[in-house]
Design a protein around this motif. Sequence first.
Motif, short mmCIF file in Angstrom:
data_model
loop_
_atom_site.label_atom_id
_atom_site.label_comp_id
_atom_site.label_asym_id
_atom_site.label_seq_id
_atom_site.Cartn_x
_atom_site.Cartn_y
_atom_site.Cartn_z
N VAL A 83 0.82 -1.20 0.00
CA VAL A 83 0.00 0.00 0.00
C VAL A 83 0.86 1.26 0.00
O VAL A 83 0.38 2.34 -0.35
CB VAL A 83 -1.01 0.03 1.17
N ARG A 91 4.69 -0.64 3.54
CA ARG A 91 3.46 -0.97 4.26
C ARG A 91 2.69 -1.95 3.38
O ARG A 91 2.46 -1.69 2.20
CB ARG A 91 2.63 0.27 4.55
N HIS A 93 -0.73 -4.43 3.23
CA HIS A 93 -2.03 -4.81 3.80
C HIS A 93 -2.26 -6.28 3.52
O HIS A 93 -2.05 -6.76 2.40
CB HIS A 93 -3.15 -3.96 3.20
N GLU A 95 -5.06 -9.52 4.08
CA GLU A 95 -6.38 -10.03 4.43
C GLU A 95 -6.29 -11.55 4.50
O GLU A 95 -5.67 -12.18 3.64
CB GLU A 95 -7.43 -9.66 3.39
N GLU A 111 -7.71 -8.93 9.09
CA GLU A 111 -6.94 -8.03 8.24
C GLU A 111 -6.04 -7.17 9.12
O GLU A 111 -6.33 -6.96 10.30
CB GLU A 111 -7.86 -7.15 7.40
N ALA A 112 -4.95 -6.71 8.53
CA ALA A 112 -4.01 -5.82 9.23
C ALA A 112 -3.05 -5.25 8.21
O ALA A 112 -2.91 -5.77 7.10
CB ALA A 112 -3.24 -6.55 10.32
N THR A 113 -2.36 -4.18 8.60
CA THR A 113 -1.31 -3.60 7.77
C THR A 113 0.02 -3.76 8.49
O THR A 113 0.16 -3.35 9.65
CB THR A 113 -1.60 -2.12 7.47
N THR A 115 4.20 -3.19 8.58
CA THR A 115 5.28 -2.33 8.11
C THR A 115 6.58 -3.11 8.21
O THR A 115 6.90 -3.67 9.27
CB THR A 115 5.38 -1.03 8.92
#
Length: 131
Positions: A83, A91, A93, A95, A111-113, A115
């Motif tokens: 992203v 970063r 993302h 799912e 879900e999460a992002t 780094t």
Amino acid sequence: MPLTDSDIQPPGSPTIRTIAMPADTNPAGDIFGGWLMSQMDLAAGSVAALTARGRSATIAVEGMKFHRPVKVGDEVSLYAEIVHIGRTSMRIHVEAWRRERHRDDSQQVTEATFTFVALDENGAARAVLGG
């Protein structure tokens, strides 16, 4: 019942696909959130390594949301996409979707992002692109 955003699987093939096993359960019989998070980190790490063309490390996870439980025997598909790419960081993302082995339909479960930072051979941050 109308579809929501969490009912529409991401396009393309998953980064990782795995099966939830009995050894990955909590006392209630559901799959541990930590197991699911580690699978998500593996998917994000795969995308990070390919993007950085080398070693990278997780430095943060944001927005972790557990929508539904995962059950033993479920096929878990993890979709990861970049992203944002910074100078040394990325970063990604992720799912996670579950599918009962005997059914066609899938449901988003988490879900999460993540780094990641690109690392050089000494473990120091380096430029993602051209590094």
